[in-house]
Design a protein around this motif. Sequence first.
Motif, PDB file in Angstrom:
ATOM      1  N   ALA A  22       0.831  -1.213   0.000  1.00 33.46           N
ATOM      2  CA  ALA A  22       0.000   0.000   0.000  1.00 33.46           C
ATOM      3  C   ALA A  22       0.861   1.256   0.000  1.00 33.46           C
ATOM      4  CB  ALA A  22      -0.930  -0.013   1.210  1.00 33.46           C
ATOM      5  N   ALA A  23       1.966   1.232   0.738  1.00 37.56           N
ATOM      6  CA  ALA A  23       2.839   2.408   0.796  1.00 37.56           C
ATOM      7  C   ALA A  23       3.536   2.655  -0.535  1.00 37.56           C
ATOM      8  CB  ALA A  23       3.870   2.237   1.905  1.00 37.56           C
ATOM      9  N   LEU A  24       3.902   1.588  -1.228  1.00 36.05           N
ATOM     10  CA  LEU A  24       4.623   1.744  -2.498  1.00 36.05           C
ATOM     11  C   LEU A  24       3.705   2.016  -3.684  1.00 36.05           C
ATOM     12  CD1 LEU A  24       7.281  -1.098  -2.164  1.00 36.05           C
ATOM     13  CD2 LEU A  24       7.657   1.370  -2.020  1.00 36.05           C
ATOM     14  N   LYS A  25       2.592   1.332  -3.766  1.00 35.59           N
ATOM     15  CA  LYS A  25       1.729   1.403  -4.949  1.00 35.59           C
ATOM     16  C   LYS A  25       0.476   2.243  -4.764  1.00 35.59           C
ATOM     17  CE  LYS A  25       4.164  -1.479  -7.434  1.00 35.59           C
ATOM     18  NZ  LYS A  25       4.855  -1.074  -8.631  1.00 35.59           N
ATOM     19  N   GLY A  26       0.094   2.506  -3.521  1.00 33.03           N
ATOM     20  CA  GLY A  26      -1.155   3.207  -3.269  1.00 33.03           C
ATOM     21  C   GLY A  26      -1.025   4.709  -3.309  1.00 33.03           C
ATOM     22  N   GLY A  27      -2.173   5.353  -3.192  1.00 29.84           N
ATOM     23  CA  GLY A  27      -2.221   6.806  -3.095  1.00 29.84           C
ATOM     24  C   GLY A  27      -2.201   7.221  -1.632  1.00 29.84           C
ATOM     25  N   ARG A  28      -2.562   8.460  -1.379  1.00 29.29           N
ATOM     26  CA  ARG A  28      -2.559   8.969  -0.008  1.00 29.29           C
ATOM     27  C   ARG A  28      -3.466   8.161   0.921  1.00 29.29           C
ATOM     28  NH1 ARG A  28      -5.511  11.981   3.245  1.00 29.29           N
ATOM     29  NH2 ARG A  28      -7.068  12.364   1.659  1.00 29.29           N
ATOM     30  N   PRO A  29      -4.701   7.827   0.524  1.00 25.77           N
ATOM     31  CA  PRO A  29      -5.553   7.056   1.447  1.00 25.77           C
ATOM     32  C   PRO A  29      -4.962   5.684   1.792  1.00 25.77           C
ATOM     33  CG  PRO A  29      -6.876   8.008  -0.291  1.00 25.77           C
ATOM     34  CD  PRO A  29      -5.451   8.231  -0.675  1.00 25.77           C
ATOM     35  N   GLU A  30      -4.325   5.053   0.836  1.00 21.34           N
ATOM     36  CA  GLU A  30      -3.734   3.740   1.096  1.00 21.34           C
ATOM     37  C   GLU A  30      -2.541   3.848   2.047  1.00 21.34           C
ATOM     38  OE1 GLU A  30      -6.416   3.536  -2.101  1.00 21.34           O
ATOM     39  OE2 GLU A  30      -4.613   4.774  -2.054  1.00 21.34           O
ATOM     40  N   ARG A  31      -1.745   4.908   1.884  1.00 22.50           N
ATOM     41  CA  ARG A  31      -0.620   5.111   2.804  1.00 22.50           C
ATOM     42  C   ARG A  31      -1.110   5.414   4.222  1.00 22.50           C
ATOM     43  NH1 ARG A  31       1.353   7.508  -1.856  1.00 22.50           N
ATOM     44  NH2 ARG A  31       0.843   9.597  -1.149  1.00 22.50           N
ATOM     45  N   GLY A  72     -10.233   6.090  12.807  1.00 22.10           N
ATOM     46  CA  GLY A  72      -9.332   6.464  11.719  1.00 22.10           C
ATOM     47  C   GLY A  72      -9.845   6.005  10.371  1.00 22.10           C
ATOM     48  N   PHE A  73     -10.326   4.770  10.311  1.00 19.85           N
ATOM     49  CA  PHE A  73     -10.869   4.279   9.043  1.00 19.85           C
ATOM     50  C   PHE A  73     -12.183   4.971   8.686  1.00 19.85           C
ATOM     51  CE2 PHE A  73      -8.148   0.362   9.547  1.00 19.85           C
ATOM     52  CZ  PHE A  73      -7.356   0.659   8.447  1.00 19.85           C
ATOM     53  N   TYR A  74     -12.991   5.299   9.706  1.00 16.08           N
ATOM     54  CA  TYR A  74     -14.215   6.050   9.449  1.00 16.08           C
ATOM     55  C   TYR A  74     -13.874   7.418   8.852  1.00 16.08           C
ATOM     56  CZ  TYR A  74     -18.389   8.811  10.173  1.00 16.08           C
ATOM     57  OH  TYR A  74     -19.447   9.657   9.976  1.00 16.08           O
ATOM     58  N   TRP A  75     -12.923   8.110   9.503  1.00 14.91           N
ATOM     59  CA  TRP A  75     -12.492   9.423   8.997  1.00 14.91           C
ATOM     60  C   TRP A  75     -11.981   9.299   7.556  1.00 14.91           C
ATOM     61  CZ3 TRP A  75      -7.466  10.586   7.552  1.00 14.91           C
ATOM     62  CH2 TRP A  75      -7.259  11.904   7.167  1.00 14.91           C
ATOM     63  N   GLY A  77     -12.787   7.042   5.409  1.00 13.05           N
ATOM     64  CA  GLY A  77     -13.918   6.724   4.535  1.00 13.05           C
ATOM     65  C   GLY A  77     -14.756   7.938   4.161  1.00 13.05           C
ATOM     66  N   VAL A  78     -14.906   8.887   5.082  1.00 13.18           N
ATOM     67  CA  VAL A  78     -15.751  10.057   4.779  1.00 13.18           C
ATOM     68  C   VAL A  78     -14.982  11.194   4.134  1.00 13.18           C
ATOM     69  CG1 VAL A  78     -17.445   9.521   6.569  1.00 13.18           C
ATOM     70  CG2 VAL A  78     -15.572  11.082   7.088  1.00 13.18           C
ATOM     71  N   THR A  79     -13.658  11.152   4.146  1.00 14.98           N
ATOM     72  CA  THR A  79     -12.891  12.249   3.552  1.00 14.98           C
ATOM     73  C   THR A  79     -12.255  11.891   2.215  1.00 14.98           C
ATOM     74  OG1 THR A  79     -10.902  11.638   4.786  1.00 14.98           O
ATOM     75  CG2 THR A  79     -12.359  13.296   5.784  1.00 14.98           C
ATOM     76  N   THR A  80     -12.365  10.639   1.798  1.00 17.31           N
ATOM     77  CA  THR A  80     -11.756  10.238   0.532  1.00 17.31           C
ATOM     78  C   THR A  80     -12.815   9.711  -0.421  1.00 17.31           C
ATOM     79  OG1 THR A  80     -11.333   7.939   1.153  1.00 17.31           O
ATOM     80  CG2 THR A  80      -9.642   9.553   1.730  1.00 17.31           C
ATOM     81  N   TRP A  84     -12.800   1.328  -0.006  1.00 17.98           N
ATOM     82  CA  TRP A  84     -12.234   0.310   0.876  1.00 17.98           C
ATOM     83  C   TRP A  84     -12.163   0.735   2.348  1.00 17.98           C
ATOM     84  CZ3 TRP A  84      -8.065   1.137   3.879  1.00 17.98           C
ATOM     85  CH2 TRP A  84      -7.183   2.146   3.504  1.00 17.98           C
ATOM     86  N   PRO A  85     -11.963   2.047   2.691  1.00 17.31           N
ATOM     87  CA  PRO A  85     -11.935   2.399   4.119  1.00 17.31           C
ATOM     88  C   PRO A  85     -13.259   2.144   4.830  1.00 17.31           C
ATOM     89  CG  PRO A  85     -10.892   4.135   2.845  1.00 17.31           C
ATOM     90  CD  PRO A  85     -11.555   3.203   1.870  1.00 17.31           C
ATOM     91  N   VAL A  86     -14.373   2.182   4.081  1.00 16.69           N
ATOM     92  CA  VAL A  86     -15.666   1.887   4.692  1.00 16.69           C
ATOM     93  C   VAL A  86     -15.684   0.430   5.164  1.00 16.69           C
ATOM     94  CG1 VAL A  86     -18.150   1.765   4.263  1.00 16.69           C
ATOM     95  CG2 VAL A  86     -16.818   3.638   3.297  1.00 16.69           C
ATOM     96  N   TRP A  87     -15.156  -0.462   4.316  1.00 15.53           N
ATOM     97  CA  TRP A  87     -15.073  -1.869   4.701  1.00 15.53           C
ATOM     98  C   TRP A  87     -14.124  -2.043   5.886  1.00 15.53           C
ATOM     99  CZ3 TRP A  87     -18.017  -5.827   3.199  1.00 15.53           C
ATOM    100  CH2 TRP A  87     -18.819  -5.632   2.084  1.00 15.53           C
ATOM    101  N   ALA A  88     -12.970  -1.394   5.833  1.00 15.07           N
ATOM    102  CA  ALA A  88     -12.004  -1.512   6.928  1.00 15.07           C
ATOM    103  C   ALA A  88     -12.601  -0.981   8.232  1.00 15.07           C
ATOM    104  CB  ALA A  88     -10.713  -0.771   6.574  1.00 15.07           C
ATOM    105  N   ALA A  89     -13.353   0.112   8.162  1.00 15.95           N
ATOM    106  CA  ALA A  89     -14.008   0.652   9.364  1.00 15.95           C
ATOM    107  C   ALA A  89     -15.030  -0.350   9.894  1.00 15.95           C
ATOM    108  CB  ALA A  89     -14.678   1.989   9.058  1.00 15.95           C
ATOM    109  N   GLY A  90     -15.768  -0.973   9.004  1.00 17.03           N
ATOM    110  CA  GLY A  90     -16.734  -1.981   9.428  1.00 17.03           C
ATOM    111  C   GLY A  90     -16.064  -3.154  10.122  1.00 17.03           C
TER     112      GLY A  90
END
Length: 159
Positions: A22-31, A72-75, A77-80, A84-90
């Motif tokens: 995630a750090a190498l291939k992802g964008g800001r939300p993934e990092r 953190g995952f909720y935040w 999910g609502v700012t990006t 996937w953060p919605v699933w991670a928050a769940g």
Amino acid sequence: MSLQIILALLFDVTLLLTCGYAALKGGRPERVGAAINLIASVVTTALRLMDASYFAPAETITLLIDLAVAGGFYWLGVTTIRFWPVWAAGFAVADLFMSIFGALLPRVPLFAYHTGLGIYAYLALGALSLGTFRLPANAEPYIRNGSRRLWVQHLKETT
């Protein structure tokens, strides 16, 4: 080597591979998601290595760490614009419920309790991996950044 040690090592390898990817291939939300996972895992593991009482269900500091992860995952999910953060928050909220119910049902063996927590942790890492995998390598900067504000700004500029 005991089964618990093997499972812990397997999780650590999966965590490092997923967060590195995630750090190498992802964008800001993934990092940010990788940082949330790594920090929570390192702090929880350090606490548990210092004192075995942190293995108990609904232990206050561990519960606060889990609550911070869910928040953190909720935040995220609502700012990006990522889903996937919605699933991670769940999965993080399910982890919270598992911890609370583990304390309310004292006859549940610790191995079963920690296995349940591990399942939700793997699912959150899976959501992060899938979100990173789905991000195109040649994504536009506003997509790579993932900010809802930049996305709305881009929509206003293009219409």
